[in-house]
Design a protein around this motif. Structure first.
Motif, PDB file in Angstrom:
ATOM      1  N   GLN A   6       5.781   3.190   3.683  1.00  0.00           N
ATOM      2  CA  GLN A   6       6.435   2.755   4.913  1.00  0.00           C
ATOM      3  C   GLN A   6       6.776   1.270   4.944  1.00  0.00           C
ATOM      4  OE1 GLN A   6       2.718   4.057   5.992  1.00  0.00           O
ATOM      5  NE2 GLN A   6       2.591   2.865   7.871  1.00  0.00           N
ATOM      6  N   GLY A   7       6.444   0.556   3.884  1.00  0.00           N
ATOM      7  CA  GLY A   7       6.795  -0.857   3.834  1.00  0.00           C
ATOM      8  C   GLY A   7       5.733  -1.667   3.112  1.00  0.00           C
ATOM      9  N   GLY A   8       5.894  -2.968   3.164  1.00  0.00           N
ATOM     10  CA  GLY A   8       4.964  -3.847   2.482  1.00  0.00           C
ATOM     11  C   GLY A   8       4.413  -4.923   3.403  1.00  0.00           C
ATOM     12  N   MET A   9       3.373  -5.567   2.931  1.00  0.00           N
ATOM     13  CA  MET A   9       2.834  -6.764   3.579  1.00  0.00           C
ATOM     14  C   MET A   9       3.090  -7.985   2.711  1.00  0.00           C
ATOM     15  SD  MET A   9      -0.836  -5.452   4.976  1.00  0.00           S
ATOM     16  CE  MET A   9      -0.961  -4.036   6.071  1.00  0.00           C
ATOM     17  N   GLY A  10       3.330  -7.727   1.427  1.00  0.00           N
ATOM     18  CA  GLY A  10       3.608  -8.822   0.513  1.00  0.00           C
ATOM     19  C   GLY A  10       2.356  -9.446  -0.057  1.00  0.00           C
ATOM     20  N   PHE A  11       2.537 -10.595  -0.701  1.00  0.00           N
ATOM     21  CA  PHE A  11       1.449 -11.339  -1.311  1.00  0.00           C
ATOM     22  C   PHE A  11       0.616 -12.005  -0.220  1.00  0.00           C
ATOM     23  CE2 PHE A  11       4.699 -11.229  -4.642  1.00  0.00           C
ATOM     24  CZ  PHE A  11       3.948 -10.862  -5.751  1.00  0.00           C
ATOM     25  N   HIS A  12      -0.674 -11.763  -0.258  1.00  0.00           N
ATOM     26  CA  HIS A  12      -1.587 -12.351   0.714  1.00  0.00           C
ATOM     27  C   HIS A  12      -2.244 -13.598   0.130  1.00  0.00           C
ATOM     28  CE1 HIS A  12      -1.103  -8.428   2.518  1.00  0.00           C
ATOM     29  NE2 HIS A  12      -1.941  -8.707   3.496  1.00  0.00           N
ATOM     30  N   TYR A  13      -2.151 -14.693   0.862  1.00  0.00           N
ATOM     31  CA  TYR A  13      -2.867 -15.920   0.537  1.00  0.00           C
ATOM     32  C   TYR A  13      -3.912 -16.113   1.638  1.00  0.00           C
ATOM     33  CZ  TYR A  13       0.669 -17.373  -2.924  1.00  0.00           C
ATOM     34  OH  TYR A  13       1.502 -17.459  -4.019  1.00  0.00           O
ATOM     35  N   PHE A  14      -5.203 -15.985   1.294  1.00  0.00           N
ATOM     36  CA  PHE A  14      -6.268 -16.051   2.285  1.00  0.00           C
ATOM     37  C   PHE A  14      -6.969 -17.406   2.265  1.00  0.00           C
ATOM     38  CE2 PHE A  14      -6.129 -11.381   1.652  1.00  0.00           C
ATOM     39  CZ  PHE A  14      -6.061 -10.969   2.981  1.00  0.00           C
ATOM     40  N   TYR A  27       3.686 -13.631   1.739  1.00  0.00           N
ATOM     41  CA  TYR A  27       4.862 -14.042   0.979  1.00  0.00           C
ATOM     42  C   TYR A  27       5.509 -12.833   0.307  1.00  0.00           C
ATOM     43  CZ  TYR A  27       3.175 -18.891   1.293  1.00  0.00           C
ATOM     44  OH  TYR A  27       2.753 -20.123   1.746  1.00  0.00           O
ATOM     45  N   GLU A  28       6.810 -12.953   0.028  1.00  0.00           N
ATOM     46  CA  GLU A  28       7.503 -11.968  -0.787  1.00  0.00           C
ATOM     47  C   GLU A  28       8.050 -12.657  -2.027  1.00  0.00           C
ATOM     48  OE1 GLU A  28      10.828 -10.293   1.275  1.00  0.00           O
ATOM     49  OE2 GLU A  28      11.834 -12.231   1.584  1.00  0.00           O
ATOM     50  N   ASP A  29       8.362 -11.862  -3.023  1.00  0.00           N
ATOM     51  CA  ASP A  29       8.925 -12.390  -4.264  1.00  0.00           C
ATOM     52  C   ASP A  29      10.333 -12.902  -3.995  1.00  0.00           C
ATOM     53  OD1 ASP A  29       9.436 -12.980  -6.880  1.00  0.00           O
ATOM     54  OD2 ASP A  29       9.730 -10.900  -7.514  1.00  0.00           O
ATOM     55  N   ALA A  30      10.583 -14.154  -4.332  1.00  0.00           N
ATOM     56  CA  ALA A  30      11.898 -14.751  -4.116  1.00  0.00           C
ATOM     57  C   ALA A  30      12.672 -14.906  -5.423  1.00  0.00           C
ATOM     58  CB  ALA A  30      11.756 -16.112  -3.433  1.00  0.00           C
ATOM     59  N   ASN A  78       6.073  -3.886   6.835  1.00  0.00           N
ATOM     60  CA  ASN A  78       7.474  -4.275   7.017  1.00  0.00           C
ATOM     61  C   ASN A  78       8.325  -3.571   5.961  1.00  0.00           C
ATOM     62  OD1 ASN A  78       9.983  -5.584   7.157  1.00  0.00           O
ATOM     63  ND2 ASN A  78       9.066  -7.551   7.681  1.00  0.00           N
ATOM     64  N   PRO A  79       9.222  -2.666   6.365  1.00  0.00           N
ATOM     65  CA  PRO A  79      10.030  -1.931   5.385  1.00  0.00           C
ATOM     66  C   PRO A  79      10.975  -2.815   4.576  1.00  0.00           C
ATOM     67  CG  PRO A  79      10.810  -1.509   7.618  1.00  0.00           C
ATOM     68  CD  PRO A  79       9.517  -2.253   7.754  1.00  0.00           C
ATOM     69  N   ARG A  80      11.117  -4.077   4.957  1.00  0.00           N
ATOM     70  CA  ARG A  80      11.991  -4.993   4.222  1.00  0.00           C
ATOM     71  C   ARG A  80      11.213  -5.852   3.228  1.00  0.00           C
ATOM     72  NH1 ARG A  80      15.874  -6.910   9.302  1.00  0.00           N
ATOM     73  NH2 ARG A  80      16.984  -4.916   9.502  1.00  0.00           N
ATOM     74  N   VAL A  81       9.917  -5.603   3.113  1.00  0.00           N
ATOM     75  CA  VAL A  81       9.073  -6.365   2.182  1.00  0.00           C
ATOM     76  C   VAL A  81       8.540  -5.420   1.112  1.00  0.00           C
ATOM     77  CG1 VAL A  81       6.930  -7.679   1.951  1.00  0.00           C
ATOM     78  CG2 VAL A  81       8.436  -8.082   3.896  1.00  0.00           C
ATOM     79  N   THR A  82       8.578  -5.857  -0.131  1.00  0.00           N
ATOM     80  CA  THR A  82       8.086  -5.047  -1.241  1.00  0.00           C
ATOM     81  C   THR A  82       7.157  -5.884  -2.122  1.00  0.00           C
ATOM     82  OG1 THR A  82       9.956  -5.633  -2.654  1.00  0.00           O
ATOM     83  CG2 THR A  82      10.200  -3.660  -1.291  1.00  0.00           C
ATOM     84  N   MET A  94      -0.268  -1.975  -5.195  1.00  0.00           N
ATOM     85  CA  MET A  94      -1.242  -0.930  -4.941  1.00  0.00           C
ATOM     86  C   MET A  94      -1.382  -0.005  -6.130  1.00  0.00           C
ATOM     87  SD  MET A  94      -2.077  -1.212  -1.557  1.00  0.00           S
ATOM     88  CE  MET A  94      -2.432   0.428  -1.013  1.00  0.00           C
ATOM     89  N   LYS A  95      -0.529  -0.151  -7.129  1.00  0.00           N
ATOM     90  CA  LYS A  95      -0.544   0.746  -8.276  1.00  0.00           C
ATOM     91  C   LYS A  95      -1.609   0.352  -9.282  1.00  0.00           C
ATOM     92  CE  LYS A  95       3.283   3.193 -10.326  1.00  0.00           C
ATOM     93  NZ  LYS A  95       4.682   3.093 -10.688  1.00  0.00           N
ATOM     94  N   GLY A  96      -2.016  -0.909  -9.242  1.00  0.00           N
ATOM     95  CA  GLY A  96      -2.946  -1.354 -10.270  1.00  0.00           C
ATOM     96  C   GLY A  96      -3.957  -2.348  -9.768  1.00  0.00           C
ATOM     97  N   MET A  97      -4.560  -2.066  -8.622  1.00  0.00           N
ATOM     98  CA  MET A  97      -5.506  -2.998  -8.047  1.00  0.00           C
ATOM     99  C   MET A  97      -6.877  -2.796  -8.696  1.00  0.00           C
ATOM    100  SD  MET A  97      -4.338  -2.808  -4.075  1.00  0.00           S
ATOM    101  CE  MET A  97      -5.603  -3.904  -3.484  1.00  0.00           C
ATOM    102  N   LYS A  98      -7.014  -3.188  -9.966  1.00  0.00           N
ATOM    103  CA  LYS A  98      -8.233  -2.933 -10.719  1.00  0.00           C
ATOM    104  C   LYS A  98      -9.452  -3.594 -10.093  1.00  0.00           C
ATOM    105  CE  LYS A  98      -5.804  -2.449 -15.115  1.00  0.00           C
ATOM    106  NZ  LYS A  98      -5.644  -2.968 -16.477  1.00  0.00           N
ATOM    107  N   ASP A  99      -9.231  -4.758  -9.482  1.00  0.00           N
ATOM    108  CA  ASP A  99     -10.383  -5.488  -8.962  1.00  0.00           C
ATOM    109  C   ASP A  99     -10.874  -4.951  -7.630  1.00  0.00           C
ATOM    110  OD1 ASP A  99      -8.662  -8.391  -7.573  1.00  0.00           O
ATOM    111  OD2 ASP A  99      -8.060  -6.306  -7.802  1.00  0.00           O
ATOM    112  N   VAL A 100     -10.117  -4.051  -6.975  1.00  0.00           N
ATOM    113  CA  VAL A 100     -10.573  -3.542  -5.695  1.00  0.00           C
ATOM    114  C   VAL A 100     -10.602  -2.027  -5.624  1.00  0.00           C
ATOM    115  CG1 VAL A 100      -9.793  -5.560  -4.431  1.00  0.00           C
ATOM    116  CG2 VAL A 100      -8.238  -3.638  -4.709  1.00  0.00           C
TER     117      VAL A 100
END
Length: 205
Positions: free
Chosen positions: A68-76, A94-97, A162-166, A178-184
């Motif tokens: 249903q969409g993305g949240m993008g890169f999280h900087y915590f 953030y999203e990939d620019a 957000n459907p406009r974020v990948t 989400m395809k390769g989140m080995k650490d989580v």
């Protein structure tokens, strides 16, 4: 003299990092909420230049997306977990620019769960989503609230996805889709990690 020129250059970079025009993020419903949103925008626009995020303690962790969409890169910034201050979000999105750059699209507040009778947090007149497991090792179970200040979200200003974020097919070291989140992937409550589909036991995420 050198210090003065350096300061001027930094100011110029910060100005260029701010989007040319602010998105129409006023709710038009509650003036107090609109004021808070304006405060959040003014306090975070500088992070359009990602080095400023690092200087202020934000660390890149994970890129989240699903059907249903993305949240993008999280900087915590873990020191801001628990903040309900509009000017102090716990995460930047953030999203990939392209060409190794990232574009600021939103901000997020994170409040760790403290006891089963904890009252659900609210900010901007909105209930936080959750509770949900952490997104990386050591991140606590929490409530969160997303605000898409820098990229329009057809699903709503406060919608989690957000459907406009990948997320890109491959991410930088320490990041993942989400395809390769080995650490989580082995974290409790995060057992359904196939592709970019939903996650079992996660309200909102």
């Amino acid at each position: 003299m050198i210090a003065r020129f350096a300061g001027a250059a930094l100011t110029l970079v910060a100005a260029l990092a701010v989007p040319a025009s602010a998105p129409a993020h006023a709710t038009g419903v509650d003036p107090a909420v609109d004021q808070q949103i304006g405060e959040a925008y003014a306090a975070t626009a500088r992070y359009g230049y990602t080095p400023f995020a690092a200087v202020d303690g934000y660390r890149a962790r994970v890129c989240l997306a699903r059907a249903q969409g993305g949240m993008g890169f999280h900087y915590f910034n873990e020191s801001r977990f628990g903040s309900l201050d509009p000017k102090r979000p716990a995460a930047l999105l953030y999203e990939d620019a392209g060409q190794g750059e990232r574009r600021l699209v939103g901000v997020e507040w994170v409040v760790p769960v403290k006891g089963k009778n904890m009252k659900r947090p609210r900010l901007f007149g909105q209930d936080f989503q959750g509770p949900m497991p952490g997104h990386y090792p050591g991140m606590p179970t929490h409530y969160d609230l997303h605000v898409w200040l820098y990229k329009d979200n057809p699903s709503g200003l406060f919608a989690p996805w957000n459907p406009r974020v990948t997320c890109p097919a491959s991410a930088a070291p320490g990041m993942s889709n989400m395809k390769g989140m080995k650490d989580v992937k082995d974290m409790k409550g995060m057992g359904d990690m196939n592709g970019t589909a939903g996650m079992k036991g996660m309200a909102g995420h």
